[in-house]
Design a protein around this motif. Sequence first.
Motif, PDB file in Angstrom:
ATOM      1  N   ALA A 215       0.815  -1.206   0.000  1.00  0.00           N
ATOM      2  CA  ALA A 215       0.000   0.000   0.000  1.00  0.00           C
ATOM      3  C   ALA A 215       0.859   1.272   0.000  1.00  0.00           C
ATOM      4  N   GLY A 216       2.119   1.165   0.433  1.00  0.00           N
ATOM      5  CA  GLY A 216       3.013   2.332   0.474  1.00  0.00           C
ATOM      6  C   GLY A 216       3.583   2.697  -0.893  1.00  0.00           C
ATOM      7  N   LEU A 217       3.400   1.829  -1.905  1.00  0.00           N
ATOM      8  CA  LEU A 217       3.990   2.105  -3.221  1.00  0.00           C
ATOM      9  C   LEU A 217       3.402   3.366  -3.865  1.00  0.00           C
ATOM     10  N   ALA A 218       2.091   3.561  -3.700  1.00  0.00           N
ATOM     11  CA  ALA A 218       1.464   4.758  -4.283  1.00  0.00           C
ATOM     12  C   ALA A 218       2.040   6.016  -3.627  1.00  0.00           C
ATOM     13  N   GLN A 219       2.281   5.945  -2.306  1.00  0.00           N
ATOM     14  CA  GLN A 219       2.855   7.102  -1.606  1.00  0.00           C
ATOM     15  C   GLN A 219       4.263   7.394  -2.118  1.00  0.00           C
ATOM     16  N   LEU A 220       5.030   6.327  -2.324  1.00  0.00           N
ATOM     17  CA  LEU A 220       6.392   6.484  -2.834  1.00  0.00           C
ATOM     18  C   LEU A 220       6.363   7.144  -4.217  1.00  0.00           C
ATOM     19  N   ALA A 221       5.449   6.692  -5.062  1.00  0.00           N
ATOM     20  CA  ALA A 221       5.320   7.262  -6.407  1.00  0.00           C
ATOM     21  C   ALA A 221       4.968   8.747  -6.315  1.00  0.00           C
ATOM     22  N   LYS A 222       4.019   9.047  -5.445  1.00  0.00           N
ATOM     23  CA  LYS A 222       3.562  10.438  -5.286  1.00  0.00           C
ATOM     24  C   LYS A 222       4.706  11.350  -4.826  1.00  0.00           C
ATOM     25  N   GLN A 223       5.467  10.863  -3.838  1.00  0.00           N
ATOM     26  CA  GLN A 223       6.597  11.661  -3.325  1.00  0.00           C
ATOM     27  C   GLN A 223       7.609  11.966  -4.420  1.00  0.00           C
ATOM     28  N   ASN A 224       7.665  11.079  -5.421  1.00  0.00           N
ATOM     29  CA  ASN A 224       8.617  11.270  -6.508  1.00  0.00           C
ATOM     30  C   ASN A 224       7.970  11.932  -7.733  1.00  0.00           C
ATOM     31  N   GLY A 225       6.811  12.534  -7.526  1.00  0.00           N
ATOM     32  CA  GLY A 225       6.220  13.378  -8.561  1.00  0.00           C
ATOM     33  C   GLY A 225       5.225  12.705  -9.485  1.00  0.00           C
ATOM     34  N   ALA A 226       4.880  11.444  -9.239  1.00  0.00           N
ATOM     35  CA  ALA A 226       3.929  10.765 -10.136  1.00  0.00           C
ATOM     36  C   ALA A 226       2.498  11.198  -9.830  1.00  0.00           C
ATOM     37  N   GLN A 227       1.645  11.033 -10.817  1.00  0.00           N
ATOM     38  CA  GLN A 227       0.215  11.192 -10.561  1.00  0.00           C
ATOM     39  C   GLN A 227      -0.388   9.813 -10.328  1.00  0.00           C
ATOM     40  N   ILE A 228      -1.402   9.786  -9.494  1.00  0.00           N
ATOM     41  CA  ILE A 228      -1.950   8.497  -9.069  1.00  0.00           C
ATOM     42  C   ILE A 228      -3.391   8.350  -9.571  1.00  0.00           C
ATOM     43  N   ILE A 229      -3.636   7.221 -10.243  1.00  0.00           N
ATOM     44  CA  ILE A 229      -4.989   6.918 -10.713  1.00  0.00           C
ATOM     45  C   ILE A 229      -5.461   5.653  -9.995  1.00  0.00           C
ATOM     46  N   GLU A 230      -6.667   5.721  -9.474  1.00  0.00           N
ATOM     47  CA  GLU A 230      -7.210   4.542  -8.785  1.00  0.00           C
ATOM     48  C   GLU A 230      -8.455   4.033  -9.516  1.00  0.00           C
ATOM     49  N   ILE A 231      -8.545   2.706  -9.662  1.00  0.00           N
ATOM     50  CA  ILE A 231      -9.752   2.104 -10.240  1.00  0.00           C
ATOM     51  C   ILE A 231     -10.329   1.154  -9.204  1.00  0.00           C
ATOM     52  N   ASN A 232     -11.496   1.512  -8.699  1.00  0.00           N
ATOM     53  CA  ASN A 232     -12.106   0.732  -7.622  1.00  0.00           C
ATOM     54  C   ASN A 232     -13.565   1.185  -7.478  1.00  0.00           C
ATOM     55  N   PRO A 233     -14.518   0.246  -7.543  1.00  0.00           N
ATOM     56  CA  PRO A 233     -15.917   0.666  -7.401  1.00  0.00           C
ATOM     57  C   PRO A 233     -16.221   1.249  -6.016  1.00  0.00           C
ATOM     58  N   ASN A 234     -15.348   0.923  -5.043  1.00  0.00           N
ATOM     59  CA  ASN A 234     -15.474   1.511  -3.696  1.00  0.00           C
ATOM     60  C   ASN A 234     -14.190   2.280  -3.425  1.00  0.00           C
ATOM     61  N   PRO A 235     -14.129   3.533  -3.884  1.00  0.00           N
ATOM     62  CA  PRO A 235     -12.863   4.272  -3.770  1.00  0.00           C
ATOM     63  C   PRO A 235     -12.297   4.237  -2.351  1.00  0.00           C
ATOM     64  N   THR A 236     -10.988   4.111  -2.261  1.00  0.00           N
ATOM     65  CA  THR A 236     -10.346   4.014  -0.949  1.00  0.00           C
ATOM     66  C   THR A 236     -10.164   5.417  -0.366  1.00  0.00           C
ATOM     67  N   PRO A 237      -9.955   5.516   0.941  1.00  0.00           N
ATOM     68  CA  PRO A 237      -9.766   6.857   1.521  1.00  0.00           C
ATOM     69  C   PRO A 237      -8.367   7.429   1.277  1.00  0.00           C
ATOM     70  N   SER A 238      -7.593   6.797   0.394  1.00  0.00           N
ATOM     71  CA  SER A 238      -6.214   7.245   0.161  1.00  0.00           C
ATOM     72  C   SER A 238      -6.164   8.730  -0.208  1.00  0.00           C
ATOM     73  N   THR A 239      -5.232   9.443   0.403  1.00  0.00           N
ATOM     74  CA  THR A 239      -5.135  10.883   0.160  1.00  0.00           C
ATOM     75  C   THR A 239      -4.196  11.210  -0.991  1.00  0.00           C
ATOM     76  N   VAL A 240      -3.526  10.200  -1.541  1.00  0.00           N
ATOM     77  CA  VAL A 240      -2.551  10.497  -2.599  1.00  0.00           C
ATOM     78  C   VAL A 240      -3.147  10.403  -4.011  1.00  0.00           C
ATOM     79  N   VAL A 241      -4.380   9.939  -4.090  1.00  0.00           N
ATOM     80  CA  VAL A 241      -4.981   9.697  -5.420  1.00  0.00           C
ATOM     81  C   VAL A 241      -5.362  11.016  -6.099  1.00  0.00           C
ATOM     82  N   ASP A 242      -4.984  11.154  -7.376  1.00  0.00           N
ATOM     83  CA  ASP A 242      -5.339  12.345  -8.146  1.00  0.00           C
ATOM     84  C   ASP A 242      -6.631  12.154  -8.926  1.00  0.00           C
TER      85      ASP A 242
END
Length: 266
Positions: A215-242
């Motif tokens: 689950a920390g991989l998305a955070q690592l990507a975000k810290q390094n400037g990536a944009q985050i896309i999530e696909i999930n019918p029940n969106p997660t509470p993740s704060t890093v998703v764009d």
Amino acid sequence: MVAELSAELIAQVQQAAQLLRSAKRICILTGAGISAESGIPTFRDKQTGLWEKFRAEDLASPVAFARDPKLVWSWYQWRRQLVHDKAPNPAHRALAQWQSASASVQQHITLITQNVDDLHEQAGSEAVHLHGHLWKNRCSQCDSVYEDDPNAKDKPLDFDEQLIACPQCGDYIRPDIVWFGESLPVAAWQTAEEAAADCDIFMSIGTSSLVYPAAGLAQLAKQNGAQIIEINPNPTPSTVVDLTLAAKAGAVMPVLIDKVINKSDK
Ligand code: NAD
Ligand code: ZN
């Protein structure tokens, strides 16, 4: 397929496709949700039948195996029986299609999965498995790989619940799966970290983003400037998703990937 998606979702898919088309390096993390439409229950789904009174978390652990190896082995044999005739769904196939087309569209894709099934491979993808493989076994003591008669390719699958003794040391054979409380395979984790830290877009598909360290991989990507896309019918509470595509992966992925590869705006 497009007709099943709402106008709002189609606009979001369009937005995601634009982001993905301009990306050179893409890191994708899939979880149990991508296999749900193939009929494989996720961990959040309640178990059925015989196993109804158990929680997966209480069976998939070294402590559980030490306490009652027969129970844990029986559960995995039951899971194997449940999974063996399942086939990839349109989401697995769309990812495989994208991976095989990626060189011609000058993109580099790393596909990382938390799943222990082999539906990505069945669809034709290469995937880095963070949590091991349901179809492999090894010794719980000496770690040697256990192959159930590798020459008998046409032998019917065996879901026998009888424990197997390791031919090397005599201890019990266990599934080659990373259980709760165990560390991830070093090489797979290193590939995942490098891909996450060095991508333009990180896509999280069908994961509840609760199981660390994956689950920390998305955070690592975000810290390094990536944009985050999530696909999930029940969106997660993740704060890093764009950008969230709140839909089933099997419905949305073929449409999205078609737009990315064929630059189609249908
Ligand atoms: P999870 O069970 O915690 O979460 C699944 C997520 O998928 C949920 O957020 C759910 O809303 C979402 N989802 C459900 N249907 C979906 C669909 N059609 N399209 C997209 N998303 C959908 O799974 P996890 O995050 O992968 O983590 C739990 C652990 O479970 C992992 O370690 C994994 O190894 C293991 N697991 C694997 C399998 C498998 O190999 N298929 C199955 C069950 C559990
Ligand atoms: Zn052994």
